[in-house]
Design an enzyme around this catalytic site. Structure first.
Site, PDB file in Angstrom:
ATOM      1  N   ASN A  41       0.841  -1.198   0.000  1.00 50.86           N
ATOM      2  CA  ASN A  41       0.000   0.000   0.000  1.00 50.86           C
ATOM      3  C   ASN A  41       0.875   1.247   0.000  1.00 50.86           C
ATOM      4  O   ASN A  41       1.962   1.268   0.577  1.00 50.86           O
ATOM      5  CB  ASN A  41      -0.988  -0.014   1.171  1.00 50.86           C
ATOM      6  CG  ASN A  41      -0.339  -0.247   2.519  1.00 50.86           C
ATOM      7  OD1 ASN A  41       0.664  -0.941   2.622  1.00 50.86           O
ATOM      8  ND2 ASN A  41      -0.910   0.343   3.558  1.00 50.86           N
ATOM      9  N   ILE A  42       0.368   2.279  -0.664  1.00 53.28           N
ATOM     10  CA  ILE A  42       1.107   3.535  -0.792  1.00 53.28           C
ATOM     11  C   ILE A  42       0.157   4.669  -0.437  1.00 53.28           C
ATOM     12  O   ILE A  42      -0.741   5.003  -1.219  1.00 53.28           O
ATOM     13  CB  ILE A  42       1.662   3.712  -2.225  1.00 53.28           C
ATOM     14  CG1 ILE A  42       2.583   2.532  -2.570  1.00 53.28           C
ATOM     15  CG2 ILE A  42       2.409   5.041  -2.341  1.00 53.28           C
ATOM     16  CD1 ILE A  42       3.055   2.509  -4.010  1.00 53.28           C
ATOM     17  N   GLU A  43       0.346   5.217   0.750  1.00 50.06           N
ATOM     18  CA  GLU A  43      -0.542   6.272   1.214  1.00 50.06           C
ATOM     19  C   GLU A  43      -0.048   7.635   0.740  1.00 50.06           C
ATOM     20  O   GLU A  43       1.087   7.782   0.277  1.00 50.06           O
ATOM     21  CB  GLU A  43      -0.618   6.248   2.752  1.00 50.06           C
ATOM     22  CG  GLU A  43      -1.267   4.973   3.269  1.00 50.06           C
ATOM     23  CD  GLU A  43      -1.335   4.903   4.781  1.00 50.06           C
ATOM     24  OE1 GLU A  43      -1.993   3.981   5.270  1.00 50.06           O
ATOM     25  OE2 GLU A  43      -0.730   5.756   5.473  1.00 50.06           O
ATOM     26  N   CYS A  52      -4.152   0.758  -2.226  1.00 49.60           N
ATOM     27  CA  CYS A  52      -3.904  -0.506  -1.539  1.00 49.60           C
ATOM     28  C   CYS A  52      -2.743  -1.285  -2.162  1.00 49.60           C
ATOM     29  O   CYS A  52      -2.237  -0.937  -3.237  1.00 49.60           O
ATOM     30  CB  CYS A  52      -5.159  -1.373  -1.587  1.00 49.60           C
ATOM     31  SG  CYS A  52      -6.627  -0.633  -0.858  1.00 49.60           S
ATOM     32  N   GLU A  54      -2.896  -4.379  -3.380  1.00 47.12           N
ATOM     33  CA  GLU A  54      -3.297  -5.188  -4.537  1.00 47.12           C
ATOM     34  C   GLU A  54      -3.142  -4.441  -5.860  1.00 47.12           C
ATOM     35  O   GLU A  54      -2.594  -5.005  -6.817  1.00 47.12           O
ATOM     36  CB  GLU A  54      -4.729  -5.694  -4.351  1.00 47.12           C
ATOM     37  CG  GLU A  54      -4.918  -6.616  -3.142  1.00 47.12           C
ATOM     38  CD  GLU A  54      -5.331  -5.866  -1.873  1.00 47.12           C
ATOM     39  OE1 GLU A  54      -4.929  -4.698  -1.684  1.00 47.12           O
ATOM     40  OE2 GLU A  54      -6.077  -6.467  -1.080  1.00 47.12           O
ATOM     41  N   CYS A  85     -10.222  -5.097   0.176  1.00 44.69           N
ATOM     42  CA  CYS A  85     -11.372  -4.200   0.315  1.00 44.69           C
ATOM     43  C   CYS A  85     -12.272  -4.335  -0.920  1.00 44.69           C
ATOM     44  O   CYS A  85     -11.915  -4.986  -1.904  1.00 44.69           O
ATOM     45  CB  CYS A  85     -10.894  -2.762   0.495  1.00 44.69           C
ATOM     46  SG  CYS A  85     -10.267  -1.995  -1.016  1.00 44.69           S
ATOM     47  N   CYS A  88     -10.726  -3.301  -4.246  1.00 44.63           N
ATOM     48  CA  CYS A  88      -9.692  -4.239  -4.702  1.00 44.63           C
ATOM     49  C   CYS A  88     -10.308  -5.534  -5.209  1.00 44.63           C
ATOM     50  O   CYS A  88      -9.763  -6.153  -6.129  1.00 44.63           O
ATOM     51  CB  CYS A  88      -8.694  -4.521  -3.593  1.00 44.63           C
ATOM     52  SG  CYS A  88      -7.533  -3.154  -3.353  1.00 44.63           S
TER      53      CYS A  88
HETATM   54 ZN   LIG Z   1      -8.061  -2.332  -1.338  1.00 44.60          ZN
END
Ligand SMILES: [Zn+2]
Length: 128
Positions: A41-43, A52, A54, A85, A88
């Protein structure tokens, strides 16, 4: 599932950029070409701009020239199981079949195995 897919997802989790949630997630895809593609994940400070693990792995797969997910493992450091989620699930389904295996892992290994159809029943699709 061979152990290497789990290890790839776990290793990918270490690359997560999650300074805000402190919730690192890793994903690993085995594609139809036999290669493993990973993501984390890359915020982003502008929260809706983050994404996310995926889709990061899907991006790697696409850029690697593959189009089909054979199996995918997902792991989160802080959850016993980290189901993808809703968004995803749709993203994965674009490149999966109903029988594609999804492995939900903790840091010791696979804890639950599901199919794409179990994860996203009655999915959005069109007759193309
Ligand atoms: Zn997701």
């Amino acid at each position: 599932m061979s152990h290497d897919l789990f290890e790839a997802a776990r290793d990918a989790m270490a690359f997560a950029h999650a300074p805000y949630s402190k919730f690192p997630v890793g994903a690993a895809i085995r594609a139809e070409d036999g290669k493993v593609y990973t993501g984390a994940n890359i915020e982003n400070l502008s929260f809706p701009q983050g994404w996310c693990a995926e889709p990061t792995a899907i991006s790697a797969m696409i850029m690697g020239g593959a189009k089909k997910i054979v199996e995918i493992a997902v792991i989160a450091e802080k959850l016993a199981l980290c189901p993808p989620c809703g968004g995803c699930r749709q993203k994965i389904s674009e490149f999966a079949s109903k029988g594609t295996k999804i492995y939900l892992c903790d840091e010791t290994g696979v804890k639950k195995t599901m199919t794409m159809d179990e994860l996203l029943p009655f999915s959005f699709e069109t007759e193309l």
